[in-house]
Scaffold this motif. Sequence first.
Motif, mmCIF file in Angstrom:
data_model
loop_
_atom_site.group_PDB
_atom_site.id
_atom_site.type_symbol
_atom_site.label_atom_id
_atom_site.label_comp_id
_atom_site.label_asym_id
_atom_site.label_seq_id
_atom_site.Cartn_x
_atom_site.Cartn_y
_atom_site.Cartn_z
ATOM 1 N N THR A 38 0.844 -1.210 0.000
ATOM 2 C CA THR A 38 0.000 0.000 0.000
ATOM 3 C C THR A 38 0.870 1.247 0.000
ATOM 4 O O THR A 38 0.630 2.185 -0.778
ATOM 5 C CB THR A 38 -0.919 -0.009 1.239
ATOM 6 N N ILE A 41 2.502 1.769 -3.375
ATOM 7 C CA ILE A 41 1.541 2.249 -4.397
ATOM 8 C C ILE A 41 1.220 3.722 -4.158
ATOM 9 O O ILE A 41 1.217 4.530 -5.099
ATOM 10 C CB ILE A 41 0.251 1.393 -4.380
ATOM 11 N N ILE A 42 0.975 4.064 -2.894
ATOM 12 C CA ILE A 42 0.632 5.463 -2.576
ATOM 13 C C ILE A 42 1.805 6.383 -2.954
ATOM 14 O O ILE A 42 1.618 7.442 -3.555
ATOM 15 C CB ILE A 42 0.235 5.608 -1.084
ATOM 16 N N PHE A 45 1.927 6.854 -6.644
ATOM 17 C CA PHE A 45 0.906 7.785 -7.154
ATOM 18 C C PHE A 45 1.166 9.226 -6.696
ATOM 19 O O PHE A 45 0.907 10.166 -7.447
ATOM 20 C CB PHE A 45 -0.497 7.330 -6.733
ATOM 21 N N ILE A 46 1.678 9.363 -5.444
ATOM 22 C CA ILE A 46 1.968 10.730 -4.962
ATOM 23 C C ILE A 46 3.058 11.359 -5.834
ATOM 24 O O ILE A 46 2.944 12.497 -6.272
ATOM 25 C CB ILE A 46 2.385 10.714 -3.469
ATOM 26 N N GLY A 48 3.819 10.587 -8.817
ATOM 27 C CA GLY A 48 3.331 10.769 -10.192
ATOM 28 C C GLY A 48 2.351 11.913 -10.346
ATOM 29 O O GLY A 48 2.239 12.492 -11.424
ATOM 30 N N THR A 49 1.628 12.232 -9.249
ATOM 31 C CA THR A 49 0.596 13.283 -9.375
ATOM 32 C C THR A 49 0.971 14.566 -8.628
ATOM 33 O O THR A 49 0.155 15.486 -8.532
ATOM 34 C CB THR A 49 -0.753 12.762 -8.834
ATOM 35 N N LYS A 50 2.201 14.594 -8.096
ATOM 36 C CA LYS A 50 2.621 15.780 -7.311
ATOM 37 C C LYS A 50 2.643 17.025 -8.188
ATOM 38 O O LYS A 50 2.076 18.053 -7.843
ATOM 39 C CB LYS A 50 3.998 15.515 -6.696
ATOM 40 N N VAL A 52 1.660 17.572 -11.724
ATOM 41 C CA VAL A 52 1.156 17.098 -13.018
ATOM 42 C C VAL A 52 1.272 18.207 -14.060
ATOM 43 O O VAL A 52 1.053 19.381 -13.766
ATOM 44 C CB VAL A 52 -0.307 16.594 -12.937
ATOM 45 N N SER A 53 1.700 17.839 -15.216
ATOM 46 C CA SER A 53 1.796 18.819 -16.304
ATOM 47 C C SER A 53 1.390 18.155 -17.614
ATOM 48 O O SER A 53 1.388 16.924 -17.725
ATOM 49 C CB SER A 53 3.230 19.346 -16.410
ATOM 50 N N GLN A 60 5.216 10.430 -13.839
ATOM 51 C CA GLN A 60 3.853 10.739 -14.330
ATOM 52 C C GLN A 60 3.503 9.879 -15.546
ATOM 53 O O GLN A 60 2.372 9.428 -15.689
ATOM 54 C CB GLN A 60 3.754 12.222 -14.681
ATOM 55 N N ASN A 63 2.534 6.564 -14.228
ATOM 56 C CA ASN A 63 1.182 6.677 -13.654
ATOM 57 C C ASN A 63 0.122 6.655 -14.753
ATOM 58 O O ASN A 63 -0.855 5.906 -14.669
ATOM 59 C CB ASN A 63 1.071 8.002 -12.899
ATOM 60 N N GLU A 64 0.364 7.468 -15.773
ATOM 61 C CA GLU A 64 -0.603 7.559 -16.874
ATOM 62 C C GLU A 64 -0.685 6.243 -17.638
ATOM 63 O O GLU A 64 -1.749 5.857 -18.123
ATOM 64 C CB GLU A 64 -0.221 8.690 -17.819
ATOM 65 N N PHE B 42 -6.197 -1.829 4.367
ATOM 66 C CA PHE B 42 -5.230 -1.325 3.379
ATOM 67 C C PHE B 42 -5.873 -1.139 1.998
ATOM 68 O O PHE B 42 -5.618 -0.133 1.339
ATOM 69 C CB PHE B 42 -4.003 -2.253 3.297
ATOM 70 N N LEU B 46 -6.308 2.467 0.152
ATOM 71 C CA LEU B 46 -5.801 2.618 -1.216
ATOM 72 C C LEU B 46 -6.927 3.012 -2.169
ATOM 73 O O LEU B 46 -6.774 3.933 -2.985
ATOM 74 C CB LEU B 46 -5.170 1.292 -1.659
ATOM 75 N N LEU B 49 -7.942 6.663 -1.560
ATOM 76 C CA LEU B 49 -6.981 7.633 -2.104
ATOM 77 C C LEU B 49 -7.042 7.671 -3.633
ATOM 78 O O LEU B 49 -7.027 8.746 -4.234
ATOM 79 C CB LEU B 49 -5.557 7.293 -1.638
ATOM 80 N N PHE B 54 -6.027 10.558 -6.585
ATOM 81 C CA PHE B 54 -5.140 10.278 -7.732
ATOM 82 C C PHE B 54 -5.924 10.186 -9.048
ATOM 83 O O PHE B 54 -5.530 10.775 -10.049
ATOM 84 C CB PHE B 54 -4.346 8.991 -7.508
ATOM 85 N N LYS B 57 -7.344 13.568 -10.365
ATOM 86 C CA LYS B 57 -6.246 14.444 -10.775
ATOM 87 C C LYS B 57 -5.690 14.010 -12.135
ATOM 88 O O LYS B 57 -5.534 14.821 -13.044
ATOM 89 C CB LYS B 57 -5.141 14.396 -9.710
ATOM 90 N N LEU B 58 -5.406 12.718 -12.237
ATOM 91 C CA LEU B 58 -4.818 12.221 -13.496
ATOM 92 C C LEU B 58 -5.830 12.246 -14.632
ATOM 93 O O LEU B 58 -5.489 12.576 -15.763
ATOM 94 C CB LEU B 58 -4.276 10.809 -13.307
ATOM 95 N N LEU B 61 -6.230 15.704 -15.912
ATOM 96 C CA LEU B 61 -5.056 16.059 -16.726
ATOM 97 C C LEU B 61 -5.122 15.396 -18.102
ATOM 98 O O LEU B 61 -4.874 16.045 -19.131
ATOM 99 C CB LEU B 61 -3.768 15.625 -16.017
ATOM 100 N N ILE B 62 -5.512 14.118 -18.092
ATOM 101 C CA ILE B 62 -5.608 13.387 -19.374
ATOM 102 C C ILE B 62 -6.675 14.035 -20.263
ATOM 103 O O ILE B 62 -6.467 14.241 -21.455
ATOM 104 C CB ILE B 62 -5.885 11.883 -19.123
ATOM 105 N N ARG B 65 -5.354 17.300 -21.555
ATOM 106 C CA ARG B 65 -4.396 17.057 -22.642
ATOM 107 C C ARG B 65 -5.139 16.678 -23.929
ATOM 108 O O ARG B 65 -4.809 17.152 -25.011
ATOM 109 C CB ARG B 65 -3.414 15.949 -22.259
#
Lengths: 244, 191
Positions: A38, A41-42, A45-46, A48-50, A52-53, A60, A63-64, B42, B46, B49, B54, B57-58, B61-62, B65
């Motif tokens: 866990t 993984i967290i 992701f943190i 990867g997403t801290k 983001v651009s 990133q 992650n994507e 757990f 997960l 979150l 996550f 946010k992603l 962004l996707i 884009r």
Amino acid sequence: MATNPMQQFEVHKIGPSLSINGIDISFTNSSLFMMISTILIITFFILGTKKVSIVPGKIQILNELVFNFISKMINETVGSDAKPYFPFILTLFIFILTMNMIGLLPYSFTVTSQVIITFFFAIVIFIGVTIVGFAKNGLGFLKIFVPSGIPVFLLPLLVVIEIISFLSRPISLSVRLFANMLAGHTMLKVFGGFVVSLGILGGWLPLSFSVALTALEILVAFLQAYVFAVLSCIYLNDALHMHH
Amino acid sequence: MKKKIIFFILYLFLTQEVMAKEGMPQLNPEFWLSQIFWLIIFFGVLYFLIHKFFSPKLFSLIDQRADLLRSLISETENNKNQIQKLDNEYNKIIDEAKKNSKEISAKLNDEFNEKISIKKKEFEIYLNAETTKVENDINHFKQQALDNISEIASEFSKELIEKITGTKPNDSNLKVVISEISKKHKESRYV
């Protein structure tokens, strides 16, 4: 190194005994590796997403990649109306994958080699899918047990077969992952044992087998996580779209 | 029936106990509940979150884009169409210019040919007039020369006779003789 290849699957307590209403919830080595997975993984992701651009960085991109992989898999197997289930399928896939991969490290513990873990996952999916099926189709969900386009006199037999097939889903789903992990790790342990017992003179052959097996196990670790996620999606698809 | 089910469940537990003792630690139910508990914790953390932070946010962004790419693609498509349009206009203008230049060239050529033919005709007329004039002059001078030839011949004959005989001949007689000779000469020439 332990000689018994099954010893690596033993669960033991770490720290003090904990219980709620008499139910033992002590922290074990299994829980420890779940926690490590866990946290990994967290962290992944943190990172990867801290920041983001539009033009992504290395983590990133990873992650994507994971997001797009699962998103594509869900779209292909279930369709676009399965988007609400995306976080669950992603969590399921990445959690199982990480636990499988961590289990390959020496002196670690493979959480997915515990039948209760895989069975719990499978039964949750089974119950969840059944609830979704009834919520979406009402009692019409029972049509899933009645295959279309068959002679009426065969129906009683086929309905029974369909019911057995439906009920055996959690068993097949859980046993597939558990058995693969168990067999792979047992074999690795057995060949590792051969390397030690045959020594520097005769241990090269089992060592080379161990190296090849490790590569295979990495593949199996990924493949089993993928299969588990894909089958979950297929069951979900059955509940949402009623192909029968 | 109930007894049978209970017996079956007991049988399962007993066999699994035996199997656990024989070498399948996974079948030992001692830590099953504990494992399920921590798995729920757990997995739940997960899932929470990923679901709440996550994933949105992603995904945003996707999507962002994808929107950007879509707008860039449409902009490129527009630019491409614009270029195509301009290219068509350019080709049209070039074709028109070529056509016009051909027409102008043909017109100028015709005009030039016409002018040339007019000038040629004028020159021919002029040339004919001049030729006629010169011919007339020549004929005139020829006639004049022919008219004067008897006079010149009489003077020459007079001087010649004078030198040979030492006497001056009669002018009127001499003229008659010469005119007769010239007549005979003309006649003999035309016969």
